[in-house]
Design an enzyme around this catalytic site. Structure first.
Site, PDB file in Angstrom:
ATOM      1  N   GLU A 201      55.879  60.307  49.533  1.00  0.00           N
ATOM      2  CA  GLU A 201      55.933  60.948  48.104  1.00  0.00           C
ATOM      3  C   GLU A 201      54.312  60.948  47.755  1.00  0.00           C
ATOM      4  O   GLU A 201      53.660  60.252  48.488  1.00  0.00           O
ATOM      5  CB  GLU A 201      56.987  60.432  47.417  1.00  0.00           C
ATOM      6  CG  GLU A 201      56.336  58.917  47.027  1.00  0.00           C
ATOM      7  CD  GLU A 201      57.637  58.058  46.064  1.00  0.00           C
ATOM      8  OE1 GLU A 201      58.853  58.449  46.122  1.00  0.00           O
ATOM      9  OE2 GLU A 201      57.132  56.996  45.560  1.00  0.00           O
ATOM     10  N   HIS A 209      54.089  50.880  34.878  1.00  0.00           N
ATOM     11  CA  HIS A 209      55.496  50.662  35.117  1.00  0.00           C
ATOM     12  C   HIS A 209      56.218  50.675  33.935  1.00  0.00           C
ATOM     13  O   HIS A 209      56.154  49.722  33.395  1.00  0.00           O
ATOM     14  CB  HIS A 209      55.591  49.218  35.890  1.00  0.00           C
ATOM     15  CG  HIS A 209      56.894  48.816  36.189  1.00  0.00           C
ATOM     16  ND1 HIS A 209      57.449  48.666  37.659  1.00  0.00           N
ATOM     17  CD2 HIS A 209      58.018  48.643  35.459  1.00  0.00           C
ATOM     18  CE1 HIS A 209      58.678  48.369  37.473  1.00  0.00           C
ATOM     19  NE2 HIS A 209      59.073  48.518  36.406  1.00  0.00           N
ATOM     20  N   GLU A 288      62.682  53.806  41.571  1.00  0.00           N
ATOM     21  CA  GLU A 288      64.071  52.836  42.073  1.00  0.00           C
ATOM     22  C   GLU A 288      65.109  52.478  41.069  1.00  0.00           C
ATOM     23  O   GLU A 288      64.598  52.397  39.857  1.00  0.00           O
ATOM     24  CB  GLU A 288      63.581  51.647  43.277  1.00  0.00           C
ATOM     25  CG  GLU A 288      63.178  50.770  42.365  1.00  0.00           C
ATOM     26  CD  GLU A 288      63.272  49.505  43.474  1.00  0.00           C
ATOM     27  OE1 GLU A 288      63.889  49.372  44.322  1.00  0.00           O
ATOM     28  OE2 GLU A 288      62.407  48.480  43.241  1.00  0.00           O
ATOM     29  N   ARG A 292      71.354  45.669  38.686  1.00  0.00           N
ATOM     30  CA  ARG A 292      71.734  44.123  38.350  1.00  0.00           C
ATOM     31  C   ARG A 292      70.850  43.755  37.164  1.00  0.00           C
ATOM     32  O   ARG A 292      70.110  44.614  36.614  1.00  0.00           O
ATOM     33  CB  ARG A 292      71.160  43.297  39.618  1.00  0.00           C
ATOM     34  CG  ARG A 292      69.533  43.562  39.628  1.00  0.00           C
ATOM     35  CD  ARG A 292      68.801  42.536  40.601  1.00  0.00           C
ATOM     36  NE  ARG A 292      67.461  42.899  40.958  1.00  0.00           N
ATOM     37  CZ  ARG A 292      66.504  42.827  40.170  1.00  0.00           C
ATOM     38  NH1 ARG A 292      66.559  42.148  39.155  1.00  0.00           N
ATOM     39  NH2 ARG A 292      65.396  43.369  40.621  1.00  0.00           N
ATOM     40  N   VAL A 295      65.223  40.033  35.182  1.00  0.00           N
ATOM     41  CA  VAL A 295      64.577  38.918  34.532  1.00  0.00           C
ATOM     42  C   VAL A 295      64.209  39.315  33.106  1.00  0.00           C
ATOM     43  O   VAL A 295      64.309  38.541  32.119  1.00  0.00           O
ATOM     44  CB  VAL A 295      63.243  38.377  35.316  1.00  0.00           C
ATOM     45  CG1 VAL A 295      62.426  37.344  34.628  1.00  0.00           C
ATOM     46  CG2 VAL A 295      63.572  38.032  36.667  1.00  0.00           C
TER      47      VAL A 295
HETATM   48  P1  ADP Z   1      60.376  47.781  46.131  1.00  0.00           P
HETATM   49  O1  ADP Z   1      61.746  48.102  46.048  1.00  0.00           O
HETATM   50  O2  ADP Z   1      59.845  47.391  47.347  1.00  0.00           O
HETATM   51  O3  ADP Z   1      59.889  47.066  44.990  1.00  0.00           O
HETATM   52  P2  ADP Z   1      59.323  50.138  44.903  1.00  0.00           P
HETATM   53  O4  ADP Z   1      59.817  51.403  45.208  1.00  0.00           O
HETATM   54  O5  ADP Z   1      59.935  49.820  43.512  1.00  0.00           O
HETATM   55  O6  ADP Z   1      59.452  49.175  45.982  1.00  0.00           O
HETATM   56  O7  ADP Z   1      57.655  50.252  44.487  1.00  0.00           O
HETATM   57  C1  ADP Z   1      57.130  48.827  44.453  1.00  0.00           C
HETATM   58  C2  ADP Z   1      55.620  49.230  43.779  1.00  0.00           C
HETATM   59  O8  ADP Z   1      54.736  50.025  44.660  1.00  0.00           O
HETATM   60  C3  ADP Z   1      55.701  50.045  42.601  1.00  0.00           C
HETATM   61  O9  ADP Z   1      56.089  49.201  41.536  1.00  0.00           O
HETATM   62  C4  ADP Z   1      54.275  50.544  42.663  1.00  0.00           C
HETATM   63  O10 ADP Z   1      53.458  49.376  42.188  1.00  0.00           O
HETATM   64  C5  ADP Z   1      53.980  50.792  43.944  1.00  0.00           C
HETATM   65  N1  ADP Z   1      54.396  52.180  44.319  1.00  0.00           N
HETATM   66  C6  ADP Z   1      55.804  52.517  44.773  1.00  0.00           C
HETATM   67  N2  ADP Z   1      55.776  54.203  45.013  1.00  0.00           N
HETATM   68  C7  ADP Z   1      54.437  54.529  44.436  1.00  0.00           C
HETATM   69  C8  ADP Z   1      53.860  55.632  44.368  1.00  0.00           C
HETATM   70  N3  ADP Z   1      54.539  56.744  44.695  1.00  0.00           N
HETATM   71  N4  ADP Z   1      52.627  55.772  43.798  1.00  0.00           N
HETATM   72  C9  ADP Z   1      52.082  54.623  43.588  1.00  0.00           C
HETATM   73  N5  ADP Z   1      52.475  53.330  43.791  1.00  0.00           N
HETATM   74  C10 ADP Z   1      53.731  53.210  43.982  1.00  0.00           C
END
Ligand code: ADP
Length: 450
Positions: A201, A209, A288, A292, A295
């Site tokens: 992506e 966030h 995502e 659940r 925190v």
């Molecule tokens: P996990 O399940 O490992 O926590 P996430 O999909 O929530 O994975 O992504 C974790 C972190 O990675 C995000 O909070 C962000 O900091 C970074 N991240 C994920 N996808 C992107 C994206 N498309 N662009 C920029 N940063 C991303």
């Protein structure tokens, strides 16, 4: 319906769940490891059962031991808290098969939403805005992969469908690095998550966030409870959270919130959940869903006035959602600082005996903690020992209240990150609101610890 809940977790969240159960008149059983046997909340439960030694694999992750504890104590429901088994579809399934209630969504929902590709596909179908990129795994053909990446536009991020905890991701800046990054991530995914599927992506360079809390019953009703900003992170770990996300158009948040609630209805999702988004240049991008309790749920409780854990238990009992979206009104601003037993400069864990414990108080101040003077912080688990939450009429009020609360807080005998929080609360960038997810690490690297 159930009247006894087994709490399969530890620390502050075990106490938080215990309090929610008591508020609803439910009997509590705490399943604890040998390392936690002296904790006060263990003694406060109606019943407590040791499920194994300190090592999480032999206690808090030991599904059979937890199910056995439920059986011998007569608990009809199991609350997994956060972390540990809280997003384990297999565990939820075993609980369902044993005829017990898993306090969370169905195993099927956890499974779908735990697969990032399947989750993204479901969200796009429900009209939730997603990060640009195909919502399916990458093909094998290198030419087809390159074409897809070009269509998305560099930089792109290669992610494992089964990834989690910040692992299984690689940023690719141009085509020359694409196929290598892909092969590495695929191999890592196969080994770490047992699922080699990867997808790409758009990589967002300076996102915030921002997340939306939802609450859904088993009868097709769902509401959203406002936004949270959790951009202040170090190594993908949240350090400070706040509600609402500052400086974002309320109408836009409402539109996204409605989409999240609609997605819950469409998926048959029941319980509490969090839709995590990256927010950049005025737009939301779903990354995502956490299926659940989180925190940072207290900041939403403070602004919405809704006890999220009690609601979660009510939903698990099959009750109807007792209010509608129009009844949800968020007021003021809330901030949470995660207090960790760690060195404020090196971040090295600092377990051991707490000799002095003085918590802040007063109007708009809340401390969620299982610790106290004399408590020994075990070295085996997450280092968080308390959550300090404040509420104010405005964000500026909440910031002032947090500064005051942090100045009152004293923990002796171990090192904590309280001094770090005090410094962050003096940072002009954070004070202004709306920093991106790299702000804290940039600020730390710039030596702002002075
Ligand atoms: P996990 O399940 O490992 O926590 P996430 O999909 O929530 O994975 O992504 C974790 C972190 O990675 C995000 O909070 C962000 O900091 C970074 N991240 C994920 N996808 C992107 C994206 N498309 N662009 C920029 N940063 C991303």
């Amino acid at each position: 319906m159930f009247d006894t809940v087994l709490i399969a977790n530890r620390g502050e969240i075990a106490l938080r769940i215990l309090r929610a159960c008591r508020g609803l008149g439910l009997r509590t059983v705490v399943a604890y490891s040998q390392a936690d046997r002296e904790a006060d909340y263990v003694a406060q439960a109606d019943e407590a059962l040791c499920i194994g030694p300190a090592a999480p694999g032999q206690s808090y992750l030991n599904q059979s031991a937890i199910l056995f504890a439920a059986e011998v104590s007569g608990a009809q429901a199991i609350h997994p808290g956060y972390g540990f088994l809280s997003e384990n579809a297999g565990f939820a399934e075993r609980i369902e098969q044993a005829g017990l209630v898993f306090v969370g969504p169905s195993a099927a929902c956890i499974r779908t939403l735990g697969d990032k590709v399947a989750a993204k596909r479901a969200m796009r179908r429900a009209g939730v805005p997603c990060v640009p990129g195909p919502d399916e795994g990458l093909p094998e053909d290198p030419t087809a992969i390159k074409t897809l990446a070009r269509e998305v536009g560099y930089p792109v991020i290669v992610k494992a469908a089964g990834g989690g905890g910040g692992r299984g991701m690689r940023v690719v800046h141009d085509e020359s690095g694409l196929l290598d990054a892909l092969a590495l991530t695929r191999e890592e995914a196969r080994r770490a998550f047992g699922n080699p599927e990867v997808y790409i992506e758009k990589f967002l360079v300076h996102p915030r966030h921002v997340e939306i809390q939802v609450l859904a019953d088993k009868h097709g009703h769902a509401v959203w409870l406002g936004s949270r900003d959790c951009s202040l992170q170090r190594r993908h770990q949240k350090v400070i959270e706040e509600a609402p996300a500052p400086g974002i158009d309320e109408a836009l948040i409402a539109e996204v919130g409605e989409r999240c609630a609609a997605a819950c209805r469409q998926l048959g999702y029941a319980g509490v959940g969090t839709f995590e988004f990256l927010y950049e240049k005025g737009a939301f991008y779903f990354i995502e869903m956490n299926t659940r309790l989180q925190v940072e749920h207290p900041v939403t409780e403070m602004t919405s006035g809704i006890d999220i854990v009690q609601q979660q238990l009510r939903m698990a009992r099959g009750e109807l959602l007792g209010f509608t979206q129009a009844d949800v009104r968020c007021h003021g601003h809330a901030i949470e600082c995660r207090i960790n037993a760690e060195d404020p400069d090196t971040f090295a864990p600092s377990p051991g005996r707490i000799t002095g414990w003085q918590m802040p108080g007063g109007f708009g101040v809340r401390v969620d903690s299982h610790a106290n003077a004399g408590y020994r912080v075990p070295p085996y688990y997450d280092s968080m020992i308390a959550k300090l939450i404040v509420q104010g009429t405005t964000r500026a009020d909440a910031l002032d209240r947090m500064r005051l609360a942090l100045s009152e807080m004293r923990v002796e005998g171990i090192a904590t990150n309280v001094p770090l929080h005090r410094r962050i609360l003096r940072d002009a960038g954070f004070d202004a609101g709306g920093v991106d997810i790299h702000h804290l690490e940039r600020w730390l690297a710039a030596g702002s610890a002075a």
